[in-house]
Motif scaffolding. Structure first.
Motif, PDB file in Angstrom:
ATOM      1  N   VAL A  11       0.831  -1.200   0.000  1.00 24.84           N
ATOM      2  CA  VAL A  11       0.000   0.000   0.000  1.00 24.84           C
ATOM      3  C   VAL A  11       0.869   1.255   0.000  1.00 24.84           C
ATOM      4  O   VAL A  11       0.629   2.198  -0.759  1.00 24.84           O
ATOM      5  N   GLU A  12       1.899   1.255   0.828  1.00 24.96           N
ATOM      6  CA  GLU A  12       2.799   2.413   0.895  1.00 24.96           C
ATOM      7  C   GLU A  12       3.478   2.663  -0.444  1.00 24.96           C
ATOM      8  O   GLU A  12       3.611   3.807  -0.881  1.00 24.96           O
ATOM      9  N   LYS A  13       3.893   1.590  -1.109  1.00 29.81           N
ATOM     10  CA  LYS A  13       4.536   1.728  -2.412  1.00 29.81           C
ATOM     11  C   LYS A  13       3.571   2.332  -3.427  1.00 29.81           C
ATOM     12  O   LYS A  13       3.944   3.193  -4.220  1.00 29.81           O
ATOM     13  N   PHE A  14       2.315   1.902  -3.394  1.00 25.86           N
ATOM     14  CA  PHE A  14       1.307   2.448  -4.289  1.00 25.86           C
ATOM     15  C   PHE A  14       1.103   3.947  -4.041  1.00 25.86           C
ATOM     16  O   PHE A  14       1.055   4.745  -4.973  1.00 25.86           O
ATOM     17  N   ILE A  15       1.013   4.337  -2.787  1.00 21.06           N
ATOM     18  CA  ILE A  15       0.807   5.750  -2.440  1.00 21.06           C
ATOM     19  C   ILE A  15       2.013   6.582  -2.858  1.00 21.06           C
ATOM     20  O   ILE A  15       1.870   7.703  -3.344  1.00 21.06           O
ATOM     21  N   GLU A  16       3.199   6.029  -2.693  1.00 24.31           N
ATOM     22  CA  GLU A  16       4.424   6.750  -3.069  1.00 24.31           C
ATOM     23  C   GLU A  16       4.531   6.945  -4.583  1.00 24.31           C
ATOM     24  O   GLU A  16       5.184   7.876  -5.043  1.00 24.31           O
ATOM     25  N   ASN A  17       3.900   6.076  -5.353  1.00 24.59           N
ATOM     26  CA  ASN A  17       3.853   6.222  -6.810  1.00 24.59           C
ATOM     27  C   ASN A  17       2.812   7.292  -7.104  1.00 24.59           C
ATOM     28  O   ASN A  17       1.675   7.003  -7.451  1.00 24.59           O
ATOM     29  N   SER A  18       3.209   8.544  -6.951  1.00 21.52           N
ATOM     30  CA  SER A  18       2.251   9.644  -6.961  1.00 21.52           C
ATOM     31  C   SER A  18       1.423   9.713  -8.240  1.00 21.52           C
ATOM     32  O   SER A  18       0.250  10.081  -8.207  1.00 21.52           O
ATOM     33  N   GLU A  19       1.981   9.342  -9.365  1.00 20.28           N
ATOM     34  CA  GLU A  19       1.230   9.406 -10.612  1.00 20.28           C
ATOM     35  C   GLU A  19       0.045   8.440 -10.582  1.00 20.28           C
ATOM     36  O   GLU A  19      -1.091   8.821 -10.888  1.00 20.28           O
ATOM     37  N   ALA A  20       0.285   7.204 -10.189  1.00 17.59           N
ATOM     38  CA  ALA A  20      -0.790   6.213 -10.123  1.00 17.59           C
ATOM     39  C   ALA A  20      -1.795   6.576  -9.041  1.00 17.59           C
ATOM     40  O   ALA A  20      -3.010   6.495  -9.250  1.00 17.59           O
ATOM     41  N   PHE A  21      -1.293   6.995  -7.886  1.00 15.25           N
ATOM     42  CA  PHE A  21      -2.177   7.350  -6.778  1.00 15.25           C
ATOM     43  C   PHE A  21      -3.062   8.543  -7.157  1.00 15.25           C
ATOM     44  O   PHE A  21      -4.273   8.514  -6.952  1.00 15.25           O
ATOM     45  N   GLU A  22      -2.476   9.570  -7.732  1.00 18.85           N
ATOM     46  CA  GLU A  22      -3.244  10.759  -8.128  1.00 18.85           C
ATOM     47  C   GLU A  22      -4.288  10.418  -9.185  1.00 18.85           C
ATOM     48  O   GLU A  22      -5.398  10.963  -9.163  1.00 18.85           O
ATOM     49  N   LYS A  23      -3.957   9.516 -10.089  1.00 17.86           N
ATOM     50  CA  LYS A  23      -4.916   9.109 -11.121  1.00 17.86           C
ATOM     51  C   LYS A  23      -6.135   8.446 -10.482  1.00 17.86           C
ATOM     52  O   LYS A  23      -7.281   8.789 -10.803  1.00 17.86           O
ATOM     53  N   ILE A  24      -5.891   7.535  -9.567  1.00 18.09           N
ATOM     54  CA  ILE A  24      -6.976   6.815  -8.903  1.00 18.09           C
ATOM     55  C   ILE A  24      -7.809   7.758  -8.048  1.00 18.09           C
ATOM     56  O   ILE A  24      -9.045   7.702  -8.053  1.00 18.09           O
ATOM     57  N   ILE A  25      -7.154   8.661  -7.328  1.00 14.60           N
ATOM     58  CA  ILE A  25      -7.871   9.626  -6.489  1.00 14.60           C
ATOM     59  C   ILE A  25      -8.703  10.556  -7.372  1.00 14.60           C
ATOM     60  O   ILE A  25      -9.850  10.886  -7.043  1.00 14.60           O
ATOM     61  N   GLY A  26      -8.148  10.980  -8.496  1.00 10.30           N
ATOM     62  CA  GLY A  26      -8.893  11.823  -9.425  1.00 10.30           C
ATOM     63  C   GLY A  26     -10.143  11.128  -9.946  1.00 10.30           C
ATOM     64  O   GLY A  26     -11.211  11.738 -10.052  1.00 10.30           O
ATOM     65  N   GLU A  27     -10.009   9.839 -10.271  1.00  5.80           N
ATOM     66  CA  GLU A  27     -11.157   9.075 -10.760  1.00  5.80           C
ATOM     67  C   GLU A  27     -12.231   8.960  -9.683  1.00  5.80           C
ATOM     68  O   GLU A  27     -13.428   9.120  -9.964  1.00  5.80           O
ATOM     69  N   ARG A  28     -11.820   8.684  -8.451  1.00 11.94           N
ATOM     70  CA  ARG A  28     -12.785   8.547  -7.351  1.00 11.94           C
ATOM     71  C   ARG A  28     -13.460   9.891  -7.079  1.00 11.94           C
ATOM     72  O   ARG A  28     -14.659   9.973  -6.858  1.00 11.94           O
ATOM     73  N   PHE A  29     -12.681  10.976  -7.109  1.00 17.16           N
ATOM     74  CA  PHE A  29     -13.224  12.318  -6.887  1.00 17.16           C
ATOM     75  C   PHE A  29     -14.298  12.621  -7.938  1.00 17.16           C
ATOM     76  O   PHE A  29     -15.398  13.065  -7.598  1.00 17.16           O
ATOM     77  N   THR A  30     -13.982  12.368  -9.191  1.00 16.44           N
ATOM     78  CA  THR A  30     -14.924  12.634 -10.276  1.00 16.44           C
ATOM     79  C   THR A  30     -16.197  11.805 -10.105  1.00 16.44           C
ATOM     80  O   THR A  30     -17.303  12.308 -10.317  1.00 16.44           O
ATOM     81  N   LEU A  31     -16.051  10.565  -9.693  1.00  9.87           N
ATOM     82  CA  LEU A  31     -17.194   9.694  -9.459  1.00  9.87           C
ATOM     83  C   LEU A  31     -18.084  10.236  -8.338  1.00  9.87           C
ATOM     84  O   LEU A  31     -19.313  10.226  -8.445  1.00  9.87           O
ATOM     85  N   LEU A  32     -17.474  10.732  -7.275  1.00 10.12           N
ATOM     86  CA  LEU A  32     -18.229  11.214  -6.119  1.00 10.12           C
ATOM     87  C   LEU A  32     -18.844  12.590  -6.330  1.00 10.12           C
ATOM     88  O   LEU A  32     -19.845  12.925  -5.701  1.00 10.12           O
ATOM     89  N   ASP A  33     -18.252  13.394  -7.193  1.00  7.32           N
ATOM     90  CA  ASP A  33     -18.722  14.766  -7.420  1.00  7.32           C
ATOM     91  C   ASP A  33     -19.997  14.736  -8.261  1.00  7.32           C
ATOM     92  O   ASP A  33     -20.006  15.047  -9.450  1.00  7.32           O
TER      93      ASP A  33
END
Length: 123
Positions: A11-33
């Motif tokens: 999990v920590e490695k995934f979060i540290e991969n900022s590009e992948a993490f930001e992409k997933i967070i962006g997708e979730r944000f868009t879904l929730l908005d």
């Protein structure tokens, strides 16, 4: 649903991969908005029932849920505007995922994940 083996390092490695993490967070944000105004209201955030990790929250008394969201907005709503922008939401999700990682610890554990769970994106 799937059963996965996970530990804190994954999990920590995934979060540290900022590009992948930001992409997933962006997708979730868009879904929730839901109203597409570029911020998440308390109602929009509370409607995040797609992640099985929130099932525990649904079992709590309403007063405890209200208190939980009060704490979340107090900490992450930097501008105290009653909404979370994408950056604030990212900070919240990072902290949530790191807390989960620390809960897993160094020993691998089996976990059941829904296909749209944020933790599923680690794999």
């Amino acid at each position: 649903m799937s059963i996965e083996i996970i530990d804190s390092h994954m999990v920590e490695k995934f979060i540290e991969n900022s590009e992948a993490f930001e992409k997933i967070i962006g997708e979730r944000f868009t879904l929730l908005d839901a109203n597409k105004d570029g911020v998440l209201s308390r109602d929009e955030l509370q409607n995040d029932t797609n992640d099985s990790s929130y099932e525990d929250v649904a079992l709590q008394p309403k007063e405890e849920i209200i208190n939980l969201y009060d704490v979340l907005f107090e900490k992450f709503d930097v501008g105290k505007k009653g909404t979370l922008d994408r950056k604030e939401f990212g900070s919240l999700m990072k902290e949530v995922m790191l807390a989960k990682a620390h809960g897993f610890g160094d020993t691998p554990v089996s976990i059941i994940l829904q296909e749209d769970s944020l933790l599923k994106k680690v794999f």
